[in-house]
Motif scaffolding. Structure first.
Motif, PDB file in Angstrom:
ATOM      1  N   ASP A 293      47.070  35.111  22.806  1.00  0.00           N
ATOM      2  CA  ASP A 293      46.258  34.086  23.443  1.00  0.00           C
ATOM      3  C   ASP A 293      44.827  34.265  22.945  1.00  0.00           C
ATOM      4  N   CYS A 294      44.039  33.188  22.977  1.00  0.00           N
ATOM      5  CA  CYS A 294      42.689  33.331  22.451  1.00  0.00           C
ATOM      6  C   CYS A 294      41.688  32.502  23.237  1.00  0.00           C
ATOM      7  N   TYR A 295      40.446  32.959  23.184  1.00  0.00           N
ATOM      8  CA  TYR A 295      39.318  32.207  23.713  1.00  0.00           C
ATOM      9  C   TYR A 295      38.217  32.289  22.663  1.00  0.00           C
ATOM     10  N   PHE A 296      37.973  31.173  21.966  1.00  0.00           N
ATOM     11  CA  PHE A 296      36.931  31.104  20.946  1.00  0.00           C
ATOM     12  C   PHE A 296      35.855  30.152  21.437  1.00  0.00           C
ATOM     13  N   GLU A 297      34.627  30.617  21.545  1.00  0.00           N
ATOM     14  CA  GLU A 297      33.559  29.745  22.012  1.00  0.00           C
ATOM     15  C   GLU A 297      32.262  30.024  21.254  1.00  0.00           C
ATOM     16  N   GLY A 298      31.616  28.953  20.786  1.00  0.00           N
ATOM     17  CA  GLY A 298      30.281  29.032  20.223  1.00  0.00           C
ATOM     18  C   GLY A 298      30.158  29.822  18.938  1.00  0.00           C
ATOM     19  N   ASN A 299      31.244  29.936  18.174  1.00  0.00           N
ATOM     20  CA  ASN A 299      31.189  30.638  16.892  1.00  0.00           C
ATOM     21  C   ASN A 299      30.718  29.691  15.793  1.00  0.00           C
ATOM     22  N   LYS A 300      30.031  30.242  14.815  1.00  0.00           N
ATOM     23  CA  LYS A 300      29.585  29.461  13.664  1.00  0.00           C
ATOM     24  C   LYS A 300      30.326  29.971  12.441  1.00  0.00           C
ATOM     25  N   ILE A 301      31.124  29.082  11.853  1.00  0.00           N
ATOM     26  CA  ILE A 301      31.956  29.434  10.703  1.00  0.00           C
ATOM     27  C   ILE A 301      31.523  28.538   9.546  1.00  0.00           C
ATOM     28  N   THR A 302      30.878  29.120   8.528  1.00  0.00           N
ATOM     29  CA  THR A 302      30.389  28.319   7.402  1.00  0.00           C
ATOM     30  C   THR A 302      30.900  28.874   6.083  1.00  0.00           C
ATOM     31  N   ASN A 303      31.164  27.961   5.152  1.00  0.00           N
ATOM     32  CA  ASN A 303      31.611  28.299   3.794  1.00  0.00           C
ATOM     33  C   ASN A 303      32.870  29.153   3.780  1.00  0.00           C
ATOM     34  N   THR A 304      33.855  28.761   4.595  1.00  0.00           N
ATOM     35  CA  THR A 304      35.158  29.420   4.554  1.00  0.00           C
ATOM     36  C   THR A 304      36.009  28.725   3.502  1.00  0.00           C
ATOM     37  N   ARG A 305      36.536  29.492   2.556  1.00  0.00           N
ATOM     38  CA  ARG A 305      37.202  28.908   1.386  1.00  0.00           C
ATOM     39  C   ARG A 305      38.580  28.342   1.676  1.00  0.00           C
ATOM     40  N   THR A 306      39.210  28.724   2.777  1.00  0.00           N
ATOM     41  CA  THR A 306      40.493  28.092   3.134  1.00  0.00           C
ATOM     42  C   THR A 306      40.368  27.523   4.538  1.00  0.00           C
ATOM     43  N   TRP A 307      41.028  28.105   5.530  1.00  0.00           N
ATOM     44  CA  TRP A 307      41.049  27.552   6.881  1.00  0.00           C
ATOM     45  C   TRP A 307      40.019  28.256   7.759  1.00  0.00           C
ATOM     46  N   GLY A 308      39.460  27.512   8.701  1.00  0.00           N
ATOM     47  CA  GLY A 308      38.484  28.095   9.620  1.00  0.00           C
ATOM     48  C   GLY A 308      39.135  28.947  10.689  1.00  0.00           C
ATOM     49  N   ILE A 309      39.929  28.318  11.582  1.00  0.00           N
ATOM     50  CA  ILE A 309      40.635  29.030  12.649  1.00  0.00           C
ATOM     51  C   ILE A 309      42.127  28.766  12.500  1.00  0.00           C
ATOM     52  N   VAL A 310      42.920  29.818  12.472  1.00  0.00           N
ATOM     53  CA  VAL A 310      44.370  29.702  12.321  1.00  0.00           C
ATOM     54  C   VAL A 310      45.053  30.451  13.456  1.00  0.00           C
ATOM     55  N   MET A 311      45.958  29.778  14.151  1.00  0.00           N
ATOM     56  CA  MET A 311      46.794  30.413  15.164  1.00  0.00           C
ATOM     57  C   MET A 311      48.234  30.330  14.688  1.00  0.00           C
ATOM     58  N   ASN A 312      48.918  31.459  14.589  1.00  0.00           N
ATOM     59  CA  ASN A 312      50.309  31.482  14.165  1.00  0.00           C
ATOM     60  C   ASN A 312      51.050  32.485  15.038  1.00  0.00           C
ATOM     61  N   GLY A 313      51.822  31.980  15.993  1.00  0.00           N
ATOM     62  CA  GLY A 313      52.532  32.883  16.888  1.00  0.00           C
ATOM     63  C   GLY A 313      53.419  32.081  17.807  1.00  0.00           C
ATOM     64  N   CYS A 314      54.073  32.746  18.711  1.00  0.00           N
ATOM     65  CA  CYS A 314      55.006  32.112  19.619  1.00  0.00           C
ATOM     66  C   CYS A 314      54.279  31.648  20.878  1.00  0.00           C
ATOM     67  N   LYS A 315      53.987  30.381  20.952  1.00  0.00           N
ATOM     68  CA  LYS A 315      53.366  29.749  22.128  1.00  0.00           C
ATOM     69  C   LYS A 315      52.061  30.408  22.567  1.00  0.00           C
ATOM     70  N   PRO A 316      51.096  30.540  21.667  1.00  0.00           N
ATOM     71  CA  PRO A 316      49.805  31.060  22.126  1.00  0.00           C
ATOM     72  C   PRO A 316      49.099  30.040  23.012  1.00  0.00           C
ATOM     73  N   CYS A 317      48.282  30.511  23.931  1.00  0.00           N
ATOM     74  CA  CYS A 317      47.442  29.650  24.749  1.00  0.00           C
ATOM     75  C   CYS A 317      46.061  29.632  24.106  1.00  0.00           C
ATOM     76  N   VAL A 318      45.640  28.457  23.676  1.00  0.00           N
ATOM     77  CA  VAL A 318      44.463  28.315  22.837  1.00  0.00           C
ATOM     78  C   VAL A 318      43.317  27.698  23.635  1.00  0.00           C
ATOM     79  N   ARG A 319      42.158  28.326  23.577  1.00  0.00           N
ATOM     80  CA  ARG A 319      40.930  27.744  24.129  1.00  0.00           C
ATOM     81  C   ARG A 319      39.883  27.824  23.034  1.00  0.00           C
ATOM     82  N   ILE A 320      39.613  26.703  22.373  1.00  0.00           N
ATOM     83  CA  ILE A 320      38.674  26.648  21.254  1.00  0.00           C
ATOM     84  C   ILE A 320      37.580  25.665  21.636  1.00  0.00           C
TER      85      ILE A 320
END
Length: 112
Positions: A54-81
């Motif tokens: 499960d994750c809680y992502f808030e107020g992050n600054k992601i710049t110049n990422t060459r592929t994907w910014g945020i990736v969730m890969n799992g069995c039914k994660p609870c996402v708060r972005i």
């Protein structure tokens, strides 16, 4: 940076820059809280979660990422972005395998 644990982790106010692969990877049900971090010039995924974290992502600054910014890969994660700035060359936010939760107020842009 790779974090592997079945315990929660709190990550706030870090500068992660000029990384040759992942910016931050959390695996094994680690359920991180990631707030107000600066990810810059990451060669692959800036935030990468695996294995039912499960994750809680808030107020992050992601710049110049060459592929994907945020990736969730799992069995039914609870996402708060919430309220993140994401500037990536491919997908801004990528969710796999029945993710549920909320994605609100994010600023996503792409560069070539």
């Amino acid at each position: 940076t790779v974090y592997r644990s079945q315990y929660n982790i709190y990550i706030e106010n870090n500068n992660i820059h000029d990384v040759n692969y992942w910016g931050l990877a959390c695996v094994a049900k680690s359920s991180p809280i990631v707030r107000r971090n600066n990810f810059q010039n990451v060669a692959s995924k800036a935030l990468f979660l695996l294995e039912d974290s499960d994750c809680y992502f808030e107020g992050n600054k992601i710049t110049n990422t060459r592929t994907w910014g945020i990736v969730m890969n799992g069995c039914k994660p609870c996402v708060r972005i919430l309220n993140n700035h994401i500037d990536s060359s491919q997908c801004g936010i990528l969710l796999y395998e029945s993710a549920r939760g909320v994605i609100i107020g994010n600023d996503i842009s792409f560069f070539l």
